[in-house]
Design a protein around this motif. Sequence first.
Motif, PDB file in Angstrom:
ATOM      1  N   ALA A   9       0.834  -1.205   0.000  1.00  0.00           N
ATOM      2  CA  ALA A   9       0.000   0.000   0.000  1.00  0.00           C
ATOM      3  C   ALA A   9       0.867   1.253   0.000  1.00  0.00           C
ATOM      4  O   ALA A   9       0.538   2.251  -0.620  1.00  0.00           O
ATOM      5  CB  ALA A   9      -0.930  -0.007   1.201  1.00  0.00           C
ATOM      6  N   ASN A  43      -7.575   7.354  -5.837  1.00  0.00           N
ATOM      7  CA  ASN A  43      -7.971   6.497  -4.717  1.00  0.00           C
ATOM      8  C   ASN A  43      -7.170   5.210  -4.722  1.00  0.00           C
ATOM      9  O   ASN A  43      -6.939   4.623  -5.772  1.00  0.00           O
ATOM     10  CB  ASN A  43      -9.460   6.156  -4.810  1.00  0.00           C
ATOM     11  CG  ASN A  43     -10.288   7.137  -4.005  1.00  0.00           C
ATOM     12  OD1 ASN A  43      -9.738   7.866  -3.173  1.00  0.00           O
ATOM     13  ND2 ASN A  43     -11.572   7.161  -4.253  1.00  0.00           N
ATOM     14  N   GLY A  44      -6.737   4.794  -3.554  1.00  0.00           N
ATOM     15  CA  GLY A  44      -5.958   3.572  -3.466  1.00  0.00           C
ATOM     16  C   GLY A  44      -4.477   3.812  -3.660  1.00  0.00           C
ATOM     17  O   GLY A  44      -3.686   2.874  -3.664  1.00  0.00           O
ATOM     18  N   LYS A  77      -2.413   7.116   0.234  1.00  0.00           N
ATOM     19  CA  LYS A  77      -2.290   8.365   0.998  1.00  0.00           C
ATOM     20  C   LYS A  77      -2.735   8.166   2.448  1.00  0.00           C
ATOM     21  O   LYS A  77      -2.031   8.564   3.383  1.00  0.00           O
ATOM     22  CB  LYS A  77      -3.140   9.461   0.329  1.00  0.00           C
ATOM     23  CG  LYS A  77      -2.822   9.660  -1.148  1.00  0.00           C
ATOM     24  CD  LYS A  77      -3.690  10.717  -1.787  1.00  0.00           C
ATOM     25  CE  LYS A  77      -5.176  10.415  -1.813  1.00  0.00           C
ATOM     26  NZ  LYS A  77      -5.594   9.302  -2.682  1.00  0.00           N
ATOM     27  N   THR A  78      -3.893   7.536   2.607  1.00  0.00           N
ATOM     28  CA  THR A  78      -4.387   7.321   3.970  1.00  0.00           C
ATOM     29  C   THR A  78      -3.468   6.385   4.746  1.00  0.00           C
ATOM     30  O   THR A  78      -3.172   6.606   5.925  1.00  0.00           O
ATOM     31  CB  THR A  78      -5.823   6.763   3.930  1.00  0.00           C
ATOM     32  OG1 THR A  78      -6.663   7.734   3.311  1.00  0.00           O
ATOM     33  CG2 THR A  78      -6.346   6.459   5.314  1.00  0.00           C
ATOM     34  N   THR A  79      -2.986   5.354   4.076  1.00  0.00           N
ATOM     35  CA  THR A  79      -2.064   4.435   4.742  1.00  0.00           C
ATOM     36  C   THR A  79      -0.794   5.167   5.167  1.00  0.00           C
ATOM     37  O   THR A  79      -0.294   4.968   6.277  1.00  0.00           O
ATOM     38  CB  THR A  79      -1.730   3.257   3.810  1.00  0.00           C
ATOM     39  OG1 THR A  79      -2.950   2.684   3.353  1.00  0.00           O
ATOM     40  CG2 THR A  79      -0.918   2.208   4.527  1.00  0.00           C
ATOM     41  N   GLN A 128     -10.161  10.794   7.020  1.00  0.00           N
ATOM     42  CA  GLN A 128     -10.961  10.876   5.806  1.00  0.00           C
ATOM     43  C   GLN A 128     -12.418  10.525   6.125  1.00  0.00           C
ATOM     44  O   GLN A 128     -13.343  11.171   5.664  1.00  0.00           O
ATOM     45  CB  GLN A 128     -10.394   9.885   4.792  1.00  0.00           C
ATOM     46  CG  GLN A 128     -11.126   9.861   3.476  1.00  0.00           C
ATOM     47  CD  GLN A 128     -10.427   8.944   2.483  1.00  0.00           C
ATOM     48  OE1 GLN A 128      -9.364   8.388   2.771  1.00  0.00           O
ATOM     49  NE2 GLN A 128     -11.012   8.798   1.321  1.00  0.00           N
TER      50      GLN A 128
HETATM   51  N1  LIG Z   1      -6.159  -2.123   6.684  1.00  0.00           N
HETATM   52  C1  LIG Z   1      -5.990  -2.497   5.404  1.00  0.00           C
HETATM   53  N2  LIG Z   1      -5.942  -3.808   5.090  1.00  0.00           N
HETATM   54  C2  LIG Z   1      -5.763  -4.190   3.811  1.00  0.00           C
HETATM   55  N3  LIG Z   1      -5.628  -3.356   2.784  1.00  0.00           N
HETATM   56  C3  LIG Z   1      -5.676  -2.032   3.031  1.00  0.00           C
HETATM   57  C4  LIG Z   1      -5.868  -1.540   4.345  1.00  0.00           C
HETATM   58  N4  LIG Z   1      -5.884  -0.188   4.308  1.00  0.00           N
HETATM   59  C5  LIG Z   1      -5.708   0.147   3.015  1.00  0.00           C
HETATM   60  N5  LIG Z   1      -5.573  -0.946   2.235  1.00  0.00           N
HETATM   61  C6  LIG Z   1      -5.329  -0.974   0.801  1.00  0.00           C
HETATM   62  O1  LIG Z   1      -4.175  -0.183   0.580  1.00  0.00           O
HETATM   63  C7  LIG Z   1      -4.329   0.565  -0.608  1.00  0.00           C
HETATM   64  C8  LIG Z   1      -4.125   2.027  -0.291  1.00  0.00           C
HETATM   65  O2  LIG Z   1      -5.253   2.493   0.396  1.00  0.00           O
HETATM   66  P1  LIG Z   1      -5.357   3.945   0.998  1.00  0.00           P
HETATM   67  O3  LIG Z   1      -4.135   4.234   1.756  1.00  0.00           O
HETATM   68  O4  LIG Z   1      -6.634   4.048   1.711  1.00  0.00           O
HETATM   69  O5  LIG Z   1      -5.391   4.851  -0.310  1.00  0.00           O
HETATM   70  P2  LIG Z   1      -5.858   6.357  -0.519  1.00  0.00           P
HETATM   71  O6  LIG Z   1      -6.041   6.978   0.811  1.00  0.00           O
HETATM   72  O7  LIG Z   1      -4.774   6.982  -1.299  1.00  0.00           O
HETATM   73  O8  LIG Z   1      -7.130   6.320  -1.271  1.00  0.00           O
HETATM   74  C9  LIG Z   1      -5.695   0.247  -1.166  1.00  0.00           C
HETATM   75  O9  LIG Z   1      -5.540  -0.728  -2.169  1.00  0.00           O
HETATM   76  C10 LIG Z   1      -6.429  -0.317   0.010  1.00  0.00           C
HETATM   77  O10 LIG Z   1      -7.382  -1.260  -0.404  1.00  0.00           O
END
Ligand SMILES: Nc1ncnc2c1ncn2[C@@H]1O[C@H](COP(=O)(O)OP(=O)(O)O)[C@@H](O)[C@H]1O
Lengths: 284, 368
Positions: A36, A56-57, A60-62, A103
């Motif tokens: 991620a 998306n994906g 960023k959040t991670t 978010q």
């Molecule tokens: N807790 C988690 N377990 C498994 N996969 C995750 C988890 N959190 C995020 N992902 C995956 O990691 C990737 C990045 O997600 P995320 O950071 O939310 O992206 P963004 O915020 O940029 O949209 C995505 O493919 C998401 O499905």
Amino acid sequence: MRRIGIIPSGLLYRMMTSPVVLEARGLRKEFGALRAVNDVTLEIRAQTFHSIIGPNGAGKTTLFNLLSGTLEPTSGQVLFNGQDITHAPVHRRAHLGLGRSYQITNIFPNLTVLENVRLAVQALGSDNFKFWSANAKFARYTERARQVLEQVGLSDRSLRLARTLPQGDQRKMELGMILAPAPEILLLDEPTSGMATEQIPELIGLIQTIQRESRKTVVLVEHNMDVVMSVSDTITVMHQGSVLAEGAPAAIAANVQVQDAYLGHSLWHDALQQAQHEQSARGS
Amino acid sequence: MPRANRSAGILRRHGGALGLMIVLALLPFLFGLLEGASPLAVWNNQAGASKFYEGLLIEVFILAVYAISYDLVLGITGLLSFGHAMFFALGAYLTGILLKSFGLPLWATLLAVVGAGVLNALLFSVVLPRVKGITFALVTLGFAAVFNIVIQSHELSDWAGGDVGLQNVPIPTWLSPSDERLRFYFIALVFLFAVYWFYQRFVDSPTGRVCVAIRENEERARVLGYPTFYFKIVALTVASVTAGLAGALHTLYQPIVSPTIAGLGFTVAALLMILIGGIGTLTGALLGAAVYRLVDFFLLRFTGSSSSFLIGLIYIAIVLFVPYGIVGTWRLRNVEWRTVWQERLAQWFGIKESPQDLAPPTTEQPPD
Ligand SMILES: Nc1ncnc2c1ncn2[C@@H]1O[C@H](COP(=O)(O)OP(=O)(O)O)[C@@H](O)[C@H]1O
Ligand SMILES: [Mg+2]
């Protein structure tokens, strides 16, 4: 340094010389086979407005979760003012001066708006274990909370239960919760998601004002490209967990044009389309 | 706020409790008058009916302290513990054993009960960083089950009395529940209101507010900067010590200790009491304990042995028609409360709801 011509000199000074507040070094997070966040190295400089964009994906959040400590990285380091905080617990980071918003609405739903913000102020005070003093004695927390509610325009709703607020107001309240303890650096993960489109510039304007006036460092994830272009000092573009590009807005815009030219489309436009799509989905 | 206003506010807040305490203090004499006994006879513990009702109310007070301590854990801090009976039973057994087998003076016994309560809370806290929601419930259930088995074990039967329980605990004569019942009644009453006052203060303190925040959204509380683990320890310790002292009073009053107070049934009793009264309201715990004990008493008296079936029906009716408890329903008469509850249950049992379910996305404009 060909960019110099298009960057205001004061800003250039800040970007080049202000110290690094928050730093990611080779930060990686794997969920099973999925990377991620893939070896992200990032420097956030003091008192800058730093935006992170990407579809998306993109991770960023991670990345925010790794920086704020809600997730442990698979590898890599997080440094805050030069101090290694990779394994520091979440609450310690808050005390160091790192504030973070979500978010997806993340509040105390059955407490009043005022109490939500007041709790954010109290957290960094030194009275948390005073179990024998009435809360009313600590008026400074409440005062600060009221002041912030005034700033975000929720004064008249301060005694409503947070859950009963419309989502746009909940977002404002969350901004209040992160502003209230006056952290050194604010990590804002799509603070405008769920807001009516016409409210967005106002909220972002507020963030920008506060960033400038109180000399804060802001890291913003935001899909609205006009907003990002107008407020950011630096923009980092993420894609599939990696940093794709980084630079001043003009440079990123140029980069986007390059992509447009070579690929026929750009990540910027992808992200933009996605954002618009999401907004129309929300509206329906 | 001006000072006069503030003391008026204090009176408004605590006036009800103070009034109730005065009424309860006069109640034995009222019972005496009803049976034609003079206040002096009541004072000298010579009025039979009055003495009997004093005894019933002492049981209510002890249960109320026990219930309020569970409300702090579950209703205020949001920790679903199924081992709460162990807090009470440890205090009860320890009191019995120290008085009977070790001949300790009462003050030393109570001190030991407090110490054991702290240790018991720490035992429950050990697992806190690892388990949440229903898992915590199961782990605490496990602790209490082990305690229940150990306390009834053959090896400890010289001290704890095996499955028969502890008999004939020696009680200091000045506190004798039979000869000095009115004094015992006043002590239990003061103890109850002292605990109630302490809990009200606690919940209204910065620490208590954090406990409520943990119940609402622990993850958010941590990100704001609260080391939530320590607050949960504080809440558990306060609850454990109070429940342990209630257990001590139970032993002093009975003065036997039956193993039923160490079983899951007794934790469920605490749950019932705060559900009846209103979970997370503190006051509700007191009311719930009274309803729980008095319904049980009157049904047993008027219907005999078939009462448990009726009691079950009454509880089902209460849960159906007063779903947030007496105090809870009263306080929240203006709020859509069902969703609040669903959310809390989901949180305790670790069920994740999608945010859409929690708050419908609306983009209403503020009324200008
Ligand atoms: N807790 C988690 N377990 C498994 N996969 C995750 C988890 N959190 C995020 N992902 C995956 O990691 C990737 C990045 O997600 P995320 O950071 O939310 O992206 P963004 O915020 O940029 O949209 C995505 O493919 C998401 O499905
Ligand atoms: Mg995201």
